[in-house]
Scaffold this motif. Structure first.
Motif, PDB file in Angstrom:
ATOM      1  N   THR A 255     -64.753  77.028 -26.429  1.00 40.68           N
ATOM      2  CA  THR A 255     -64.005  76.706 -25.215  1.00 40.68           C
ATOM      3  C   THR A 255     -64.517  75.420 -24.568  1.00 40.68           C
ATOM      4  O   THR A 255     -63.722  74.572 -24.138  1.00 40.68           O
ATOM      5  CB  THR A 255     -64.109  77.872 -24.211  1.00 40.68           C
ATOM      6  OG1 THR A 255     -63.615  79.072 -24.820  1.00 40.68           O
ATOM      7  CG2 THR A 255     -63.300  77.587 -22.953  1.00 40.68           C
ATOM      8  N   ARG A 259     -62.355  72.050 -24.099  1.00 36.45           N
ATOM      9  CA  ARG A 259     -62.125  71.424 -22.795  1.00 36.45           C
ATOM     10  C   ARG A 259     -62.522  69.957 -22.788  1.00 36.45           C
ATOM     11  O   ARG A 259     -61.826  69.121 -22.203  1.00 36.45           O
ATOM     12  CB  ARG A 259     -62.900  72.183 -21.718  1.00 36.45           C
ATOM     13  CG  ARG A 259     -62.289  73.536 -21.366  1.00 36.45           C
ATOM     14  CD  ARG A 259     -63.191  74.339 -20.462  1.00 36.45           C
ATOM     15  NE  ARG A 259     -62.583  75.616 -20.064  1.00 36.45           N
ATOM     16  CZ  ARG A 259     -63.241  76.597 -19.458  1.00 36.45           C
ATOM     17  NH1 ARG A 259     -64.551  76.478 -19.215  1.00 36.45           N
ATOM     18  NH2 ARG A 259     -62.603  77.703 -19.135  1.00 36.45           N
ATOM     19  N   ARG A 263     -59.799  67.003 -21.968  1.00 34.30           N
ATOM     20  CA  ARG A 263     -60.006  66.034 -20.876  1.00 34.30           C
ATOM     21  C   ARG A 263     -59.709  64.617 -21.357  1.00 34.30           C
ATOM     22  O   ARG A 263     -59.025  63.845 -20.687  1.00 34.30           O
ATOM     23  CB  ARG A 263     -61.452  66.129 -20.369  1.00 34.30           C
ATOM     24  CG  ARG A 263     -61.771  67.375 -19.580  1.00 34.30           C
ATOM     25  CD  ARG A 263     -63.146  67.254 -18.923  1.00 34.30           C
ATOM     26  NE  ARG A 263     -63.645  68.563 -18.507  1.00 34.30           N
ATOM     27  CZ  ARG A 263     -64.725  69.144 -18.996  1.00 34.30           C
ATOM     28  NH1 ARG A 263     -65.437  68.534 -19.938  1.00 34.30           N
ATOM     29  NH2 ARG A 263     -65.113  70.326 -18.551  1.00 34.30           N
TER      30      ARG A 263
END
Length: 611
Positions: A255, A259, A263
């Protein structure tokens, strides 16, 4: 037509079976060169499709100028052939080119090229050593094989498609803008520089995150598969929460990596969207200003605006394609690190098939340590005569199973040699060596296939009658008849589940015994072969073993000494050395280690006199 394109590439063609290149470029070339004519054809068709797309946009500007230059009554008379040509390109040439592109990509390349890579990488990995598989998750290795094929194919196809669209659209737009007025090309030149800079900055960073993501994904898969494969142990010890935590740990890492990648993607998307807005507004405003000064035509405005909008739309596609390409390359890079490893055990170039006419086994000053400093097998020598039945006895860790692994050449000796009928096992083909040896182990794993398929593994060309006879000899027929699976298959056709989980330990072992009975190899190894059987069944199977052992060289290992006490000779091992040798009675009279081990056991149920 579909069948023609689908048969262009044979996924199972003869191929180079050496280790795949360990470099990314070499790995790509290894597989692309096998299908290069079709990749080249895809590139040529892609060029045609791109030229047609840019021509359609050019037609818009031409139509505006043509309508302005003539009257409605004269339009067809003056420009009829031009409109017919435009119609031909749009209605006939464009669909034909697009269908040809899809046929090459979807029918010829996508299924066959993908599975060609999977087949060849699987073929190579399947021949890795036991150590290779012992040091990794089976699920993770399988994940690499399955993912690498489509990732390699998709990245190659995307590069081909993106190459032409970027080159043709950007190059044609610059030429068209410059030919109308050199100032009209300035916003596009500035946009191209800014767009390339954006990609250069973001894409490599996203690629690095994608490589880590692929590793994390494989780790998650490996851990989950490990839990599922050993679900009986998990439930036996009531540890589903522990397995949840084990999987969650890898999912947390996945995870966080995910992420960090998203981004970067969001920031890149925002940057490109801003640049696109500047291009459309700048090109449109400049075009109107140049038209107001009579420097360009209305058709040029329509063409410039249309091209600018088309380019901005394509920029998003190119951006995602670029991300996709580098993500796929990251997957391939991570996959080849598992796939492109040298074999730990290789047949020598002049290796021949083993011929075991007699079955004599000789260990000659064998030394082996599993790569550790501490001794496992130290300068061990002994000979098993043809047809002799020998039991290996010793405490756990004495080296009994290690000797079996060395005899089967799952590992190479560090020094000394192992001979079968005078032939060094290191100098013969591994497959031929193992065909001459039948093995039943204490850890019996079956293939998730039918009972029949598992038994036929011993001799694939055996008849149905021979299979049935083997089940009777192994005392397995009595329970096989009552087997069934969720798909309605029964008896020999019933599937046994992963690693044979749907059967009891004793049932799995009897299937394994039937398999070895069918193989009928001249050398027989019984490594705790009856450990999962109850006394009554073991006594019955012993009768089959004695028939099976007739005329064969036998090595038997058992912690339950009563099961091997009837062997011709017992070899007692301790810390990799032979400390005692002789028959059961002789060793009891010596009152050494064997006698000590015998006294610690409560005795056995095997009637030695009857045996």
């Amino acid at each position: 037509m579909f069948r023609f394109f689908e048969n262009l590439i044979d996924p199972f063609r003869a191929h180079d079976e050496t280790m795949p290149p360990a470099t990314l470029l070499g790995f790509y070339w290894r597989y692309c060169r096998q299908v290069w004519p079709y990749l080249l054809a895809l590139m040529a068709v892609g060029l045609v499709v791109s030229l047609i797309e840019i021509s359609m946009l050019r037609y818009i500007g031409s139509i505006v100028d043509l309508l302005k230059a003539t009257s409605p009554t004269q339009i067809m008379a003056d420009y009829g052939p031009t409109f017919l040509w435009m119609g031909f390109v749009i209605l006939i040439a464009r669909p034909i080119a697009q269908v040809a592109h899809d046929l090459l990509n979807q029918q010829a390349i996508a299924p066959s090229f993908t599975n060609m890579i999977r087949w060849q990488t699987h073929h190579y990995v399947m021949r890795q050593s036991i150590t290779f598989f012992a040091n990794d998750f089976a699920g993770r290795i399988a994940s690499k094989i399955v993912q690498t094929g489509p990732a390699l194919r998709e990245s190659v196809v995307q590069v081909i498609d993106a190459l032409w669209f970027v080159t043709i659209f950007a190059g044609s737009a610059l030429v068209i803008f410059w030919s109308a007025d050199w100032r009209l090309a300035m916003p596009l030149i500035g946009w191209i520089l800014a767009y390339v800079t954006t990609l250069v900055y973001f894409v490599p960073r996203i690629r690095d995150r994608a490589t880590i993501m692929s590793e994390m994904r494989s780790l998650v898969t490996g851990r989950i598969v490990d839990s599922y494969t050993n679900v009986q142990t998990v439930k036996l010890f009531a540890h589903p929460d522990r397995e949840d935590e084990y999987a969650k740990e890898s999912l947390v890492q996945h995870t966080e990596t995910f992420r960090s990648e998203t981004r970067l993607i969001t920031l890149m998307n925002a940057t490109v969207s801003t640049l696109n807005g500047i291009l459309v507004v700048g090109t449109g405003a400049l075009a109107i200003w140049l038209w107001s000064m009579n420097d360009i035509t209305l058709g040029a405005i329509a063409l410039a605006s249309g091209l600018a909008i088309r380019i901005t739309n394509m920029s998003g596609w190119i951006m995602w394609v670029s991300i996709g390409i580098f993500e796929q390359m990251g997957t391939v890079q991570e996959g080849l690190e598992t796939i492109a490893r040298p074999y730990a055990l290789l047949d020598k170039p002049d290796a021949r098939d083993l011929v075991a006419d007699k079955g004599e086994i000789r260990f000659d000053n064998v030394r082996f340590h599993y790569g550790k400093k501490g001794g496992i097998i130290e300068d061990l020598s002994f000979t098993i005569k043809p047809g002799e039945k020998v039991g290996l006895v010793g405490r756990s860790g004495a080296g009994k199973s290690t000797l079996v692994n060395l005899l089967l050449r799952f590992y190479d000796v560090e020094s000394g040699q192992i001979l079968i009928d005078g032939q060094n096992v290191s100098n013969v083909r591994q497959d031929s060596l193992r065909r001459q040896i039948g093995l039943v182990t204490q850890d019996t794993s079956l293939l998730h296939r039918s009972v029949r398929d598992n038994i036929l593994y011993g001799m694939p060309n055996a008849t149905e009658a021979e299979v049935v006879e083997a089940t009777h000899q192994a005392h397995a027929a009595e329970f096989i008849g009552g087997l069934s699976d969720p798909h309605g298959r029964i008896g020999l056709d019933a599937h046994v589940g992963e690693r044979g989980v749907k059967l009891s330990g004793g049932q799995r072992q009897r299937i394994a015994i039937a398999r070895v009975l069918l193989k009928d190899a001249p050398i027989l190894i019984l490594d705790e072969a009856t450990s999962a059987l109850d006394s009554e069944v073991e006594a019955a199977i012993q009768e089959s073993f004695f028939r099976l052992m007739a005329g064969k060289t036998v090595i038997a290992i058992a912690h339950r000494l009563s099961t091997i006490a009837a062997m011709d000779r017992l070899i007692v091992l301790d810390k990799g050395h032979i400390v005692e040798t002789g028959s059961h009675e002789e060793l009891l009279r010596q009152n050494g280690l064997y006698a000590s081990l015998w006294r610690r056991q409560s005795g056995g149920f095997l009637d030695l006199d009857a045996a």
